[in-house]
Design a protein around this motif. Structure first.
Motif, short mmCIF file in Angstrom:
data_model
loop_
_atom_site.label_atom_id
_atom_site.label_comp_id
_atom_site.label_asym_id
_atom_site.label_seq_id
_atom_site.Cartn_x
_atom_site.Cartn_y
_atom_site.Cartn_z
N LYS A 12 44.30 53.97 53.52
CA LYS A 12 45.21 54.79 52.73
C LYS A 12 46.65 54.64 53.23
CE LYS A 12 42.35 58.07 53.76
NZ LYS A 12 41.12 57.30 53.93
N LEU A 13 47.58 54.60 52.26
CA LEU A 13 49.01 54.58 52.55
C LEU A 13 49.67 55.69 51.75
CD1 LEU A 13 51.69 53.21 53.62
CD2 LEU A 13 51.66 51.87 51.50
N LEU A 14 50.47 56.51 52.43
CA LEU A 14 51.15 57.61 51.74
C LEU A 14 52.62 57.63 52.15
CD1 LEU A 14 50.41 60.01 49.83
CD2 LEU A 14 50.43 61.44 51.86
N VAL A 15 53.50 57.73 51.16
CA VAL A 15 54.93 57.92 51.40
C VAL A 15 55.29 59.33 50.99
CG1 VAL A 15 57.27 57.19 50.83
CG2 VAL A 15 55.45 55.49 51.00
N ILE A 16 55.94 60.08 51.87
CA ILE A 16 56.39 61.43 51.56
C ILE A 16 57.91 61.43 51.63
CG2 ILE A 16 56.17 63.88 52.11
CD1 ILE A 16 53.61 63.28 53.58
N ASP A 17 58.53 61.65 50.48
CA ASP A 17 59.98 61.48 50.34
C ASP A 17 60.70 62.83 50.41
OD1 ASP A 17 62.33 60.01 49.90
OD2 ASP A 17 62.20 60.28 47.73
N ASN A 18 61.84 62.84 51.12
CA ASN A 18 62.75 64.00 51.17
C ASN A 18 62.15 65.21 51.87
OD1 ASN A 18 64.98 62.82 49.88
ND2 ASN A 18 64.06 63.16 47.88
#
Length: 321
Positions: free
Chosen positions: A112-118
């Protein structure tokens, strides 16, 4: 996640090649499960994260982009879609969905790859189940539990503005045709932008009708008191800029809430447009960065006809895809 990551591409890294390569290496390194990108607003963190996400996501069984909105639990519930095996579960039941999300994320058989922005307004984000690989963007200088970090800075300064100038020309190709006459003016515009990546992009796009003489554009900005001081908001969400109802003094804005984008918007649109065009431009200005709306939504949600938008589309203020 359902959310489409707009402008997510590995092309046009735009002078961030070194950071791009190093972050890719760190994410692919099993010793660095979580990466933290931080820096001032508008310096390019989200743009860099988009390119990294696009480059890597197909290497994982599951991947997603989370637009952080003050609470990690609620943000993940909002952005992650769940296919329920139990038909009695209700889509809008937040508690049940959160348990389903945690169960899915803890599935060790899937990468799994997750990007959490801001992630900009909390001290810790350790309340959620961690991913195999996670990339965070934030204006905070540090975040508990995230030790592999990169500070994303402006592309230049007063002593070295070459990359800033090239970035300006990238977003204003017409001006690039007049480099000899525009050379000094572009340098002044980059300085006026505080060498901030996003502000340079906005100024370059706002200079469309002055491409052959950017010095006139620069002077117009100065005459209208355009500023990008350290306390000027550089945001991609513009809807907190308040439009005044009392325009008896031709002052449409609550100046205390002005952003760089709203200054340019006011300067080039409001004072020269018909009331309907002012309303259209304001409504599009208040959309999230790069948000797309369908023709049906323009009509049913925003209340406009395509013919109302046509003059603004021809001039380039609104882009029809």
């Amino acid at each position: 996640t359902n959310a489409m990551v707009v402008r997510s591409t590995v092309q046009n890294v735009l002078f961030r090649e070194k950071e791009f390569a190093n972050i890719i290496d760190d994410i692919q390194n099993k010793q660095s499960p979580n990466i933290f990108l931080h820096g001032m607003g508008g310096c390019g963190k989200t743009s860099l994260a988009r390119m990294i996400y696009y480059h890597l996501k197909e290497q994982y069984d599951c991947y997603g982009w989370i637009n952080y909105s003050g609470d990690i639990k609620q943000s993940m519930i909002s952005d992650i879609s769940i296919h329920y095996s139990n038909e009695t579960m209700i889509e809008n039941d937040a508690a049940k969905k959160w348990e389903a999300i945690k169960l899915a994320i803890k599935n060790s058989t899937q990468s799994k790859l997750l990007v959490i922005d801001n992630v900009d307004n909390i001290e810790s984000i350790d309340q959620h189940p961690m991913q195999d690989k996670e990339l965070i963007t934030s204006r905070l200088p540090e975040l508990s539990g995230y030790y592999t970090s990169y500070e994303i800075k402006n592309l230049g300064d007063a002593n070295d503005n070459k990359k800033c100038i090239e970035l300006f020309y990238h977003y204003s190709p017409k001006a690039a045709k007049y480099r000899l006459t525009n050379s000094e003016a572009v340098g002044k515009l980059c300085a006026l932008a505080g060498y901030n990546t996003m502000v340079i992009e906005l100024l370059a796009k706002g200079s469309l009708y002055y491409s052959h003489n950017l010095n006139k554009f620069y002077q117009k900005l100065i005459d209208n008191n355009f500023s990008c001081a350290n306390d000027t908001l550089v945001e991609t969400n513009h809807d907190f800029t308040i439009l005044k109802t009392d325009n008896s003094e031709n002052d449409y804005y609550d100046v205390g809430n002005e952003t760089v984008a709203s200054q340019l918007y006011k300067l080039f649109n409001l004072k020269t447009r018909k009331p309907l065009q002012q309303l259209i431009l304001w409504d599009f200005h208040c959309l999230r960065e790069n948000e797309k709306v369908s023709i049906e939504e323009v009509h049913d949600w925003m209340g406009f006809n395509l013919k109302d938008l046509s003059p603004l589309i021809r001039e380039g203020w609104i882009k029809q895809l």
